[in-house]
Design a protein around this motif. Structure first.
Motif, PDB file in Angstrom:
ATOM      1  N   PHE A  41       0.806  -1.194  -0.116  1.00 62.98           N
ATOM      2  CA  PHE A  41      -0.539   0.415  -0.322  1.00 62.98           C
ATOM      3  C   PHE A  41       0.985   1.156  -0.089  1.00 62.98           C
ATOM      4  O   PHE A  41       1.783   0.703   0.484  1.00 62.98           O
ATOM      5  N   ASP A  45      -2.096   5.301   3.016  1.00 62.78           N
ATOM      6  CA  ASP A  45      -3.193   4.315   3.154  1.00 62.78           C
ATOM      7  C   ASP A  45      -2.774   3.161   4.072  1.00 62.78           C
ATOM      8  O   ASP A  45      -3.647   2.780   4.781  1.00 62.78           O
ATOM      9  N   GLU A  65      -8.926   3.185  -1.656  1.00 61.83           N
ATOM     10  CA  GLU A  65      -7.375   3.958  -1.514  1.00 61.83           C
ATOM     11  C   GLU A  65      -7.427   5.456  -1.525  1.00 61.83           C
ATOM     12  O   GLU A  65      -8.600   6.160  -2.144  1.00 61.83           O
ATOM     13  N   GLY A  66      -6.763   6.360  -0.664  1.00 60.13           N
ATOM     14  CA  GLY A  66      -6.766   7.930  -0.728  1.00 60.13           C
ATOM     15  C   GLY A  66      -6.744   8.719  -1.799  1.00 60.13           C
ATOM     16  O   GLY A  66      -7.097   9.239  -2.577  1.00 60.13           O
TER      17      GLY A  66
END
Length: 126
Positions: A41, A45, A65-66
């Protein structure tokens, strides 16, 4: 933009883990490193993982997910699971997997570690 070189050798991964523990007051940075290696990640995240997003029974972690906004579910391997179990056992009241335990004045807030703090720690041993 800076170029990033991938770490491929198990010896390098182990050496970085040792250095992270040696140059920190806790194992949290080593845990972030090992989880990151095992589930791939982005750091932002990783730091935003909440305990409720982890399903130990199904061995899964689900996040949004950002950067992309996409929902992502990953199967957790034994290494990731052992670190997660240890953190849950050690910090059962934490909201975040990698929660900050510093007190700002007299106020304690449930917040994840700050990304810049983690990056600074990784750079210092890099």
């Amino acid at each position: 933009m800076q170029e990033v070189e991938a770490i491929r050798s198990k010896d390098d991964i182990a050496a970085i883990s040792v250095l992270l523990v040696k140059h920190s007051s806790s194992e949290i940075y080593m845990h972030i490193w090992k989880i990151g290696i095992n589930i791939a990640f982005r750091i932002s995240d990783l730091l935003s993982i909440k305990m409720r997003q982890i399903d130990l029974t199904r061995r899964e972690l689900t996040i949004v997910e950002g950067k992309t906004g996409k929902r992502r579910t990953v199967r957790l391997n034994e290494t990731a699971l052992s670190i997660i179990r240890l953190r849950i056992e050690t910090y059962p009241d934490d909201e975040y997997l990698f929660q900050s335990h510093s007190y700002r004045g007299r106020v304690y807030a449930n917040k994840p570690l700050d990304r810049s703090t983690v990056v600074r720690k990784f750079k210092s041993i890099g």
